[in-house]
Scaffold this motif. Structure first.
Motif, mmCIF file in Angstrom:
data_model
loop_
_atom_site.group_PDB
_atom_site.id
_atom_site.type_symbol
_atom_site.label_atom_id
_atom_site.label_comp_id
_atom_site.label_asym_id
_atom_site.label_seq_id
_atom_site.Cartn_x
_atom_site.Cartn_y
_atom_site.Cartn_z
ATOM 1 N N ILE A 119 -5.583 -4.657 -4.814
ATOM 2 C CA ILE A 119 -5.414 -4.431 -3.211
ATOM 3 C C ILE A 119 -4.938 -3.070 -2.966
ATOM 4 N N PHE A 120 -5.977 -2.682 -1.922
ATOM 5 C CA PHE A 120 -4.928 -0.649 -1.646
ATOM 6 C C PHE A 120 -4.997 -1.307 0.043
ATOM 7 N N ALA A 121 -3.761 -0.722 -0.485
ATOM 8 C CA ALA A 121 -3.237 -0.819 1.859
ATOM 9 C C ALA A 121 -2.591 0.538 1.467
ATOM 10 N N GLY A 122 -2.744 1.100 2.684
ATOM 11 C CA GLY A 122 -2.454 2.955 3.140
ATOM 12 C C GLY A 122 -1.291 3.032 5.032
ATOM 13 N N LYS A 123 -1.028 3.678 4.700
ATOM 14 C CA LYS A 123 -0.508 3.718 5.874
ATOM 15 C C LYS A 123 -0.196 5.243 6.194
ATOM 16 N N ILE A 124 -1.307 6.622 6.849
ATOM 17 C CA ILE A 124 -0.739 7.108 7.765
ATOM 18 C C ILE A 124 0.911 7.630 8.321
ATOM 19 N N VAL A 125 1.518 9.010 7.590
ATOM 20 C CA VAL A 125 2.754 8.917 7.954
ATOM 21 C C VAL A 125 2.814 10.397 8.250
ATOM 22 N N GLU A 126 2.920 10.967 9.400
ATOM 23 C CA GLU A 126 2.144 12.418 9.232
ATOM 24 C C GLU A 126 1.261 13.271 8.761
ATOM 25 N N ASP A 127 1.144 13.896 7.699
ATOM 26 C CA ASP A 127 0.344 14.676 7.150
ATOM 27 C C ASP A 127 -0.154 13.585 5.349
ATOM 28 N N SER A 128 0.634 12.573 5.139
ATOM 29 C CA SER A 128 0.178 11.981 4.419
ATOM 30 C C SER A 128 -0.169 10.162 3.824
ATOM 31 N N LEU A 129 -0.305 9.936 3.545
ATOM 32 C CA LEU A 129 -1.256 8.460 3.379
ATOM 33 C C LEU A 129 -0.570 7.507 2.398
ATOM 34 N N LYS A 130 0.698 6.426 2.364
ATOM 35 C CA LYS A 130 1.670 5.985 2.323
ATOM 36 C C LYS A 130 0.471 4.583 0.676
ATOM 37 N N LEU A 131 0.587 4.857 -0.729
ATOM 38 C CA LEU A 131 -0.880 3.882 -0.753
ATOM 39 C C LEU A 131 0.270 3.152 -1.851
ATOM 40 N N TYR A 132 -0.465 2.098 -1.355
ATOM 41 C CA TYR A 132 -0.179 1.154 -2.493
ATOM 42 C C TYR A 132 -0.669 0.010 -3.091
ATOM 43 N N ILE A 133 -0.940 0.484 -4.751
ATOM 44 C CA ILE A 133 -1.747 -0.554 -5.413
ATOM 45 C C ILE A 133 -1.907 -1.439 -5.808
ATOM 46 N N ARG A 134 -2.265 -3.062 -5.164
ATOM 47 C CA ARG A 134 -1.215 -4.031 -6.188
ATOM 48 C C ARG A 134 -2.977 -5.085 -6.807
ATOM 49 N N TYR A 135 -1.926 -5.097 -8.160
ATOM 50 C CA TYR A 135 -2.820 -5.637 -9.529
ATOM 51 C C TYR A 135 -1.645 -6.801 -8.958
ATOM 52 N N PRO A 136 -2.967 -7.847 -9.672
ATOM 53 C CA PRO A 136 -2.543 -9.094 -9.999
ATOM 54 C C PRO A 136 -0.746 -9.479 -9.798
ATOM 55 N N THR A 137 -0.089 -8.649 -11.394
ATOM 56 C CA THR A 137 0.905 -8.723 -11.269
ATOM 57 C C THR A 137 1.454 -7.320 -11.619
ATOM 58 N N ILE A 138 1.179 -6.427 -10.899
ATOM 59 C CA ILE A 138 2.385 -5.394 -10.570
ATOM 60 C C ILE A 138 1.303 -4.477 -9.618
ATOM 61 N N ARG A 139 2.643 -3.778 -9.298
ATOM 62 C CA ARG A 139 2.530 -2.693 -7.649
ATOM 63 C C ARG A 139 2.560 -1.472 -8.235
ATOM 64 N N LEU A 140 2.051 -0.897 -7.839
ATOM 65 C CA LEU A 140 1.573 0.920 -8.205
ATOM 66 C C LEU A 140 1.768 1.717 -6.479
ATOM 67 N N TYR A 141 2.306 2.957 -5.905
ATOM 68 C CA TYR A 141 2.745 3.529 -5.118
ATOM 69 C C TYR A 141 2.059 5.277 -5.547
ATOM 70 N N ARG A 142 1.638 5.497 -4.355
ATOM 71 C CA ARG A 142 1.277 7.069 -4.252
ATOM 72 C C ARG A 142 1.197 7.303 -3.088
ATOM 73 N N LYS A 143 1.143 9.114 -2.868
ATOM 74 C CA LYS A 143 1.843 9.022 -1.502
ATOM 75 C C LYS A 143 0.596 10.759 -1.654
ATOM 76 N N LEU A 144 -0.667 10.255 -0.777
ATOM 77 C CA LEU A 144 -1.652 11.374 -0.323
ATOM 78 C C LEU A 144 -1.379 12.061 0.411
ATOM 79 N N LYS A 145 -2.009 13.441 0.311
ATOM 80 C CA LYS A 145 -2.638 14.285 1.365
ATOM 81 C C LYS A 145 -3.349 13.969 2.184
#
Length: 217
Positions: A119-145
């Protein structure tokens, strides 16, 4: 009779070979009207990629985020999926213990899972996307321009919001981009769908975008 048996054997062999070469992934979107309304109000984007192919048991789903600017790949993030065991110290009370973490243990399609969903979930805050990537047993976080007009798109779909990709090969599955703009008449996202990567800037003049590629190995 012998010819019929041989034909059936060849058909099964060819079918098995095709399954070993490629697989089909299903795209998922918010369908519940209440959740859709909430996500719109909160400006949250969500899309998923799911496999129900039991032939992939034991396979690892590697993900790469590739950033393009003016048609040139300027960065690739492999999300630290290196299959290397890491020991992370943590203080519990007066003791220090070590957590053993190997990311690849969490990106493997194991037999206890009915399906393998990312699952890919994101929210734009100012000039960046707060990205959450959810695998079945782990979550990953990134911040993209990214700007307010960036959205997730299936990179390419066939019938039923699905994409067929080869195995053991890095293949684009998602796109995060602003729309294609035609003069002053507005922006169009659907024009970009299915467009080859090298044409997104060259032909559509989309100057900055991200490609999410997957390699199932």
């Amino acid at each position: 009779m012998k010819r019929i048996v041989i034909f059936i054997f060849l058909f099964i062999a060819i079918k098995g070979y095709a399954q070993a070469d490629s697989t089909t992934l299903k795209y998922g979107f918010i369908t519940d009207k209440y959740l859709s309304l909430i996500s719109s109000m909160e400006e949250i984007q969500l899309i998923s990629v799911t496999s129900n192919d039991t032939m992939l048991y034991g396979k690892k789903f590697f993900l790469y985020i590739q950033e393009y600017r003016k048609g040139t790949l300027i960065n690739e993030d492999s999300l630290d999926m290196t299959c290397i065991e890491k020991r992370i110290p943590a203080v519990v009370g007066k003791d220090t213990i070590e957590y053993v973490l190997n990311t690849c243990d969490h990106i493997t399609y194991t037999k206890y899972l009915d399906s393998f969903e990312i699952i890919f979930a994101g929210k734009i805050v100012e000039d960046s996307l707060k990205l959450y990537i959810r695998y079945p047993t782990i979550r990953l976080y990134r911040k993209l321009k990214a700007g307010k007009d960036y959205t997730f798109r299936p990179f390419q779909t066939g019938n039923g919001n699905a994409i067929t990709i080869p195995l053991d090969k890095k293949t684009p599955v998602l796109l995060l981009s602003p729309p294609f703009k035609l003069s002053n008449s507005g922006g169009y996202y659907c024009i970009i769908d299915g467009t080859p990567i090298d044409s997104i800037y060259r032909d559509l003049n989309v100057r900055h975008f991200y490609v999410f590629s997957m390699a199932i190995k």
